[in-house]
Design a protein around this motif. Structure first.
Motif, PDB file in Angstrom:
ATOM      1  N   ASN A  96       0.810  -1.217   0.000  1.00  0.00           N
ATOM      2  CA  ASN A  96       0.000   0.000   0.000  1.00  0.00           C
ATOM      3  C   ASN A  96       0.845   1.270   0.000  1.00  0.00           C
ATOM      4  OD1 ASN A  96      -2.501  -1.291  -0.072  1.00  0.00           O
ATOM      5  ND2 ASN A  96      -2.548  -1.537   2.144  1.00  0.00           N
ATOM      6  N   GLU A  97       2.112   1.140   0.395  1.00  0.00           N
ATOM      7  CA  GLU A  97       3.015   2.290   0.376  1.00  0.00           C
ATOM      8  C   GLU A  97       3.455   2.636  -1.047  1.00  0.00           C
ATOM      9  OE1 GLU A  97       4.871   4.300   3.088  1.00  0.00           O
ATOM     10  OE2 GLU A  97       2.770   3.891   3.491  1.00  0.00           O
ATOM     11  N   ALA A  98       3.623   1.629  -1.889  1.00  0.00           N
ATOM     12  CA  ALA A  98       4.221   1.846  -3.209  1.00  0.00           C
ATOM     13  C   ALA A  98       3.437   2.839  -4.071  1.00  0.00           C
ATOM     14  CB  ALA A  98       4.390   0.510  -3.920  1.00  0.00           C
ATOM     15  N   PRO A  99       2.117   2.695  -4.231  1.00  0.00           N
ATOM     16  CA  PRO A  99       1.400   3.677  -5.052  1.00  0.00           C
ATOM     17  C   PRO A  99       1.463   5.086  -4.471  1.00  0.00           C
ATOM     18  CG  PRO A  99       0.077   1.695  -4.740  1.00  0.00           C
ATOM     19  CD  PRO A  99       1.235   1.600  -3.800  1.00  0.00           C
ATOM     20  N   ARG A 100       1.411   5.187  -3.144  1.00  0.00           N
ATOM     21  CA  ARG A 100       1.463   6.511  -2.508  1.00  0.00           C
ATOM     22  C   ARG A 100       2.806   7.186  -2.761  1.00  0.00           C
ATOM     23  NH1 ARG A 100       3.249   8.737   2.031  1.00  0.00           N
ATOM     24  NH2 ARG A 100       4.152   6.800   2.841  1.00  0.00           N
ATOM     25  N   LEU A 101       3.885   6.450  -2.588  1.00  0.00           N
ATOM     26  CA  LEU A 101       5.206   7.013  -2.813  1.00  0.00           C
ATOM     27  C   LEU A 101       5.438   7.311  -4.288  1.00  0.00           C
ATOM     28  CD1 LEU A 101       7.172   4.680  -0.393  1.00  0.00           C
ATOM     29  CD2 LEU A 101       6.938   7.170  -0.157  1.00  0.00           C
ATOM     30  N   PHE A 118      -7.025  -5.029  -1.484  1.00  0.00           N
ATOM     31  CA  PHE A 118      -8.160  -4.683  -0.632  1.00  0.00           C
ATOM     32  C   PHE A 118      -8.313  -3.175  -0.510  1.00  0.00           C
ATOM     33  CE2 PHE A 118      -9.906  -3.840   3.674  1.00  0.00           C
ATOM     34  CZ  PHE A 118     -11.143  -4.438   3.521  1.00  0.00           C
ATOM     35  N   ARG A 119      -7.197  -2.464  -0.284  1.00  0.00           N
ATOM     36  CA  ARG A 119      -7.264  -1.015  -0.091  1.00  0.00           C
ATOM     37  C   ARG A 119      -6.831  -0.213  -1.314  1.00  0.00           C
ATOM     38  NH1 ARG A 119      -5.592  -2.544   5.144  1.00  0.00           N
ATOM     39  NH2 ARG A 119      -7.124  -1.996   6.739  1.00  0.00           N
ATOM     40  N   THR A 120      -6.048  -0.821  -2.200  1.00  0.00           N
ATOM     41  CA  THR A 120      -5.545  -0.097  -3.365  1.00  0.00           C
ATOM     42  C   THR A 120      -6.368  -0.467  -4.584  1.00  0.00           C
ATOM     43  OG1 THR A 120      -3.308   0.005  -2.478  1.00  0.00           O
ATOM     44  CG2 THR A 120      -3.543   0.278  -4.852  1.00  0.00           C
ATOM     45  N   VAL A 180      -2.316  -0.865  -9.013  1.00  0.00           N
ATOM     46  CA  VAL A 180      -1.827  -2.235  -9.181  1.00  0.00           C
ATOM     47  C   VAL A 180      -0.435  -2.266  -9.799  1.00  0.00           C
ATOM     48  CG1 VAL A 180      -2.199  -4.367 -10.489  1.00  0.00           C
ATOM     49  CG2 VAL A 180      -4.087  -3.336  -9.210  1.00  0.00           C
ATOM     50  N   ALA A 181      -0.209  -1.460 -10.824  1.00  0.00           N
ATOM     51  CA  ALA A 181       1.089  -1.495 -11.513  1.00  0.00           C
ATOM     52  C   ALA A 181       2.220  -1.133 -10.557  1.00  0.00           C
ATOM     53  CB  ALA A 181       1.068  -0.555 -12.708  1.00  0.00           C
ATOM     54  N   ALA A 182       2.025  -0.096  -9.741  1.00  0.00           N
ATOM     55  CA  ALA A 182       3.066   0.309  -8.789  1.00  0.00           C
ATOM     56  C   ALA A 182       3.307  -0.786  -7.760  1.00  0.00           C
ATOM     57  CB  ALA A 182       2.674   1.612  -8.100  1.00  0.00           C
ATOM     58  N   GLN A 183       2.232  -1.438  -7.294  1.00  0.00           N
ATOM     59  CA  GLN A 183       2.401  -2.531  -6.339  1.00  0.00           C
ATOM     60  C   GLN A 183       3.196  -3.679  -6.950  1.00  0.00           C
ATOM     61  OE1 GLN A 183      -0.940  -4.164  -4.312  1.00  0.00           O
ATOM     62  NE2 GLN A 183      -1.441  -2.264  -3.239  1.00  0.00           N
ATOM     63  N   GLN A 184       2.854  -4.048  -8.177  1.00  0.00           N
ATOM     64  CA  GLN A 184       3.536  -5.175  -8.792  1.00  0.00           C
ATOM     65  C   GLN A 184       4.996  -4.854  -9.077  1.00  0.00           C
ATOM     66  OE1 GLN A 184       1.320  -6.807 -12.086  1.00  0.00           O
ATOM     67  NE2 GLN A 184      -0.446  -7.294 -10.805  1.00  0.00           N
ATOM     68  N   ASP A 185       5.276  -3.646  -9.518  1.00  0.00           N
ATOM     69  CA  ASP A 185       6.667  -3.244  -9.747  1.00  0.00           C
ATOM     70  C   ASP A 185       7.453  -3.285  -8.440  1.00  0.00           C
ATOM     71  OD1 ASP A 185       6.147  -2.875 -12.412  1.00  0.00           O
ATOM     72  OD2 ASP A 185       6.044  -0.676 -12.307  1.00  0.00           O
ATOM     73  N   ASP A 221      -6.219 -10.436  -1.003  1.00  0.00           N
ATOM     74  CA  ASP A 221      -7.122 -10.412  -2.161  1.00  0.00           C
ATOM     75  C   ASP A 221      -6.354 -10.390  -3.480  1.00  0.00           C
ATOM     76  OD1 ASP A 221      -9.076 -10.311  -0.265  1.00  0.00           O
ATOM     77  OD2 ASP A 221      -9.654  -8.231  -0.608  1.00  0.00           O
ATOM     78  N   ALA A 222      -5.207 -11.085  -3.526  1.00  0.00           N
ATOM     79  CA  ALA A 222      -4.365 -11.035  -4.726  1.00  0.00           C
ATOM     80  C   ALA A 222      -3.644 -12.365  -4.943  1.00  0.00           C
ATOM     81  CB  ALA A 222      -3.347  -9.902  -4.590  1.00  0.00           C
ATOM     82  N   HIS A 223      -4.269 -13.462  -4.558  1.00  0.00           N
ATOM     83  CA  HIS A 223      -3.581 -14.750  -4.537  1.00  0.00           C
ATOM     84  C   HIS A 223      -2.952 -15.106  -5.889  1.00  0.00           C
ATOM     85  CE1 HIS A 223      -5.355 -15.053  -0.686  1.00  0.00           C
ATOM     86  NE2 HIS A 223      -6.475 -15.664  -1.008  1.00  0.00           N
ATOM     87  N   GLU A 224      -3.728 -15.017  -6.965  1.00  0.00           N
ATOM     88  CA  GLU A 224      -3.229 -15.461  -8.272  1.00  0.00           C
ATOM     89  C   GLU A 224      -2.044 -14.624  -8.730  1.00  0.00           C
ATOM     90  OE1 GLU A 224      -6.282 -15.731 -11.196  1.00  0.00           O
ATOM     91  OE2 GLU A 224      -7.494 -17.146 -10.036  1.00  0.00           O
TER      92      GLU A 224
END
Length: 251
Positions: free
Chosen positions: A56-61, A94-96, A101-106, A128-131
């Motif tokens: 959840n920090e990654a998109p914010r930063l 869940f919160r993002t 999504v792209a920032a989280q995955q990177d 909420d991101a098992h796959e």
């Protein structure tokens, strides 16, 4: 605490020791808590640490243009000899929303690479991101020592993680009355791939659900897990302790 008030760390360690919990893994998953973690592992021999940027920090930063600077600081803190795991990193849908999504995955891919570069275990946050979590771990050739923090998947996901050699760490959620699917997942995990945690100050086990969690409450989670796995509390404690030492080294 859950309300953001400072925790008396020395008192929490004393309370934990009274119930046999003598070793603690402190996780810092944003810059302030990562810096705090370094201070705690230097001050308390009972504590080892992990550092990372929570998903959840990654998109914010990234939105603030500060993600690369944050990466650089985490990479530096991660070299501390008492920082023994990179995490928690992963995905949290869940919160993002979709735009994050792209920032989280990177960020997840960056942390996997950091763990591999430093030769340290990886601790994975998955909500909420098992796959996508399993896909990215496979694509990036995750470290052999990968811990699925606060495991929340079903039996099929547990079996997939076991097949990859991951360690599945269960929190107080496994004691909740409505968590039958999670207990079923625990039941298919070999004892040597089981770990237990608090996720303090969150996820206190039943009957303290909703209260502040702490290492002193860990025995209740262990008792429930031992019942699900069909082993004694003593055996579960012995095996999880040995697994922690294998993963993180000596305290």
């Amino acid at each position: 605490s859950r309300e953001g008030e400072p925790i008396d760390v020395a008192a929490a360690l004393r309370e934990a020791a009274r119930v046999g919990v003598t070793r603690v893994m402190q996780i810092g998953c944003d810059l302030p808590s990562a810096r705090l973690t370094i201070g705690l592992v230097d001050e308390h021999p009972q504590i080892l640490g992990g550092v990372a940027l929570h998903p959840n920090e990654a998109p914010r930063l990234a939105a603030a243009g500060r993600l690369e600077t944050a990466y650089a600081e985490i990479a530096e803190l991660a070299t501390h000899p008492r920082v023994r795991v990179i995490g928690e990193s992963g995905l949290d849908y869940f919160r993002t929303g979709p735009d994050g999504v792209a920032a989280q995955q990177d960020s997840f891919r960056w942390h996997i690479a950091l763990a591999r570069r430093l030769g340290k275990p990886l601790q994975v946050h998955d909500r909420d991101a098992h796959e996508d979590v399993l896909r990215i771990l496979a694509e990036e050739d995750a470290p052999s020592d990968t811990v699925m923090h606060c495991f929340s998947g079903d039996v099929a996901m547990a079996r997939a993680c076991v097949a990859r050699g991951y360690v599945l760490s269960f929190s107080g959620t496994v004691t909740f009355k409505n968590s039958r699917d999670l207990r079923n997942a625990l039941a298919v995990v070999p004892l040597e791939q089981v770990q237990v945690e608090t996720d303090a100050p969150y996820l206190a086990p039943h009957p303290w659900r909703g209260k502040d969690n702490s290492p002193a409450l860990l025995p209740q989670t262990v008792r429930v897990m031992a019942g699900v796995l069909g082993v004694s509390v003593a055996e579960l404690c012995e095996v999880t302790s040995a697994t922690a030492q294998r993963l993180y080294g000596p305290w």
